[in-house]
Design an enzyme around this catalytic site. Structure first.
Site, PDB file in Angstrom:
ATOM      1  N   MET A  58      38.773  41.886  52.698  1.00 38.00           N
ATOM      2  CA  MET A  58      37.486  42.100  51.997  1.00 38.00           C
ATOM      3  C   MET A  58      37.390  41.335  50.681  1.00 38.00           C
ATOM      4  O   MET A  58      36.758  41.784  49.742  1.00 38.00           O
ATOM      5  CB  MET A  58      37.328  43.594  51.658  1.00 38.00           C
ATOM      6  CG  MET A  58      37.275  44.483  52.864  1.00 38.00           C
ATOM      7  SD  MET A  58      37.089  46.219  52.337  1.00 38.00           S
ATOM      8  CE  MET A  58      38.527  46.379  51.308  1.00 38.00           C
ATOM      9  N   PRO A  59      38.042  40.207  50.571  1.00 40.87           N
ATOM     10  CA  PRO A  59      37.979  39.506  49.279  1.00 40.87           C
ATOM     11  C   PRO A  59      36.578  38.957  48.979  1.00 40.87           C
ATOM     12  O   PRO A  59      35.799  38.663  49.903  1.00 40.87           O
ATOM     13  CB  PRO A  59      38.954  38.338  49.476  1.00 40.87           C
ATOM     14  CG  PRO A  59      39.758  38.673  50.678  1.00 40.87           C
ATOM     15  CD  PRO A  59      38.937  39.577  51.504  1.00 40.87           C
ATOM     16  N   ILE A  60      36.294  38.893  47.712  1.00 37.04           N
ATOM     17  CA  ILE A  60      35.077  38.215  47.243  1.00 37.04           C
ATOM     18  C   ILE A  60      35.542  37.129  46.280  1.00 37.04           C
ATOM     19  O   ILE A  60      36.208  37.431  45.294  1.00 37.04           O
ATOM     20  CB  ILE A  60      34.151  39.181  46.484  1.00 37.04           C
ATOM     21  CG1 ILE A  60      33.684  40.324  47.369  1.00 37.04           C
ATOM     22  CG2 ILE A  60      32.964  38.420  45.899  1.00 37.04           C
ATOM     23  CD1 ILE A  60      32.960  41.431  46.606  1.00 37.04           C
TER      24      ILE A  60
END
Lengths: 78, 78, 78, 78, 78, 78
Positions: free
Chosen positions: D1-3
């Site tokens: 779920m990296p941004i």
């Protein structure tokens, strides 16, 4: 004193629109501000909301530019 | 190595201007960079400043689009 | 209605300190807020400042963790 | 779920370009997403990348607007 | 694909709490995600929400650390 | 002068780890910085990378706290 930032792609979500409309922005601002009032009792007058519209070409998802990724997803069964 | 981000609405603050001017941006950059040098001894050459101009329609305050909120506040006594 | 975010590494800049002190934070808040008042006539009561302290291990510069990069720079002549 | 957010100045890095090209943006998106897959085993489909292009006038470095600072650095020997 | 960031001070808003509770965070996440579904038809599974808790000492308002500013406001009539 | 921010949840991705390790952080910093050098010719010494670790409770996905959402996804066939 909350600060809420909403990043969305610059595209319309209703027929005939090419970006988030002023009316939709007002709904997002109202909705988020009242959510913070209801859940955390934060007064409306000390809540800032910033809507950041991002060109679709500048948004990556699945290792691809977003529109490209959506096309590929649409071709996948199930 | 500080990174300073300044988010402001895209509007003028002096007669005849419709946004922050290049001169004002240079003043903000200078002021913030020297503040970090003075207070935290951070060298100018390793300080980044980014000015993010936001359309007024994209800025919410008091549960309303900013300009709408300002109008309402102006009508309130005291 | 400005929002200023100041990202700095979590380290002291004066002997005996290991992070930005409360006093230094108050100076940064005051300095930035008054800068926006002076340059853009933004009232103090509608300016938010957020100081974001980042572990040195989480800050990269020159392709390396910051502390490693500083060591290398210190070894370079001139 | 990296941004992942990539802030760069709005300027070209190759002859004839005045900003980051669509092709370069796709390379950045691909490169960062696969980096997170390789290093942290983060699936591509749950990684967002946002490229934020900043006018050069809005980017400060060395206490000056970036282009002004570059000019001064270019004049310095060594 | 919206990304919503909610910055709030690390303090409780109900008796006996010293920070936003897990339950309140879940309410914020649910509320914001469904708001984006309702207003912009953004699917829940492609909406990220990040809650960023900031120490009160790191939050400036009115040119002062937030808690100090609140004290002063409380003393002002009207 | 790029600034890259990588937001990830504070969790380990390898057995025995509970968060991103120093080694993994160094790999992310190196990878992103060299990507910007290769694609946009941005010098390593003027690229900042900031890794922002977010508690899983503070990350929302699918309208739920991330860990809750993952559990539900894991139960869904296909």
């Amino acid at each position: 004193m909350p600060i809420v930032t909403i990043k969305v792609t610059r595209e319309g979500t209703k027929p005939g629109t090419t970006a988030v409309t002023a009316e939709e922005k007002a709904q997002l601002i109202k909705g988020v501000s009242h959510l913070l009032l209801d859940v955390l009792n934060k007064p409306l007058e000390s809540t800032f909301v910033v809507i950041d519209e991002v060109e679709t070409e500048n948004w990556g998802w699945g290792g691809l530019p977003a529109l490209e990724y959506r096309k590929q997803r649409a071709l996948k069964p199930g």
